[in-house]
Design a protein around this motif. Structure first.
Motif, mmCIF file in Angstrom:
data_model
loop_
_atom_site.group_PDB
_atom_site.id
_atom_site.type_symbol
_atom_site.label_atom_id
_atom_site.label_comp_id
_atom_site.label_asym_id
_atom_site.label_seq_id
_atom_site.Cartn_x
_atom_site.Cartn_y
_atom_site.Cartn_z
ATOM 1 N N LYS A 53 -1.044 -2.642 -28.959
ATOM 2 C CA LYS A 53 -2.088 -3.779 -29.348
ATOM 3 C C LYS A 53 -2.743 -3.866 -28.581
ATOM 4 N N VAL A 55 -4.490 -6.365 -25.884
ATOM 5 C CA VAL A 55 -4.334 -8.379 -25.514
ATOM 6 C C VAL A 55 -5.234 -8.724 -24.374
ATOM 7 N N THR A 94 4.471 -9.083 -17.120
ATOM 8 C CA THR A 94 3.142 -8.302 -18.626
ATOM 9 C C THR A 94 2.154 -7.200 -18.298
ATOM 10 N N TYR A 104 -0.187 -1.985 -24.258
ATOM 11 C CA TYR A 104 0.892 -3.364 -23.767
ATOM 12 C C TYR A 104 1.594 -3.291 -23.496
#
Length: 121
Positions: A53, A55, A94, A104
């Motif tokens: 995804k 982000v 992250t 991600y």
């Protein structure tokens, strides 16, 4: 039957790390080449849980890391760039990657701490 992730196994030979200070200024690049650190970083990166995804993170990353992989000694190294944010409140990390097979990712507490210890010396 065997499963294949589609990613060749290369040898991690070097990691360049650039810290970002609180104001978002980049500090000088630190080159990591010793075998012990490379092995620890390789193991930590293998534990990242990747999600496909896109982000956006509001603040600049804590660290930008470039990993140098050798796949064939007769060809140039491949470079993969990672932006890493350390989540102080929960101890995780992250990660956003420029590698087409990753995008991600999240890293658990123990492996995030291993990255932090090597990157923020």
């Amino acid at each position: 039957l065997t499963a294949c992730s589609g990613q060749e196994e290369g040898e991690l030979t070097r990691v360049d790390v650039q810290k970002v200070d609180i104001e978002g200024n980049y500090e000088e690049v630190v080159m990591i080449t010793d075998n012990e650190s490379i092995e620890l970083l390789k193991k930590a990166f293998e534990q990242i849980k990747w999600d496909n995804k896109v982000v956006k993170v509001a603040r600049k990353p804590d660290v930008e890391a470039t990993l140098f992989y050798t796949f064939d000694e007769n060809k140039p190294e491949r470079l993969y760039e990672y932006e890493i944010w350390f989540n102080e409140s929960v101890g995780t990390a992250t990660i956003i990657s420029n590698n087409e097979n990753e995008s991600y990712g999240e890293l658990d507490k123990d492996n995030a701490q291993a990255l932090k210890n090597n990157f923020l010396k």
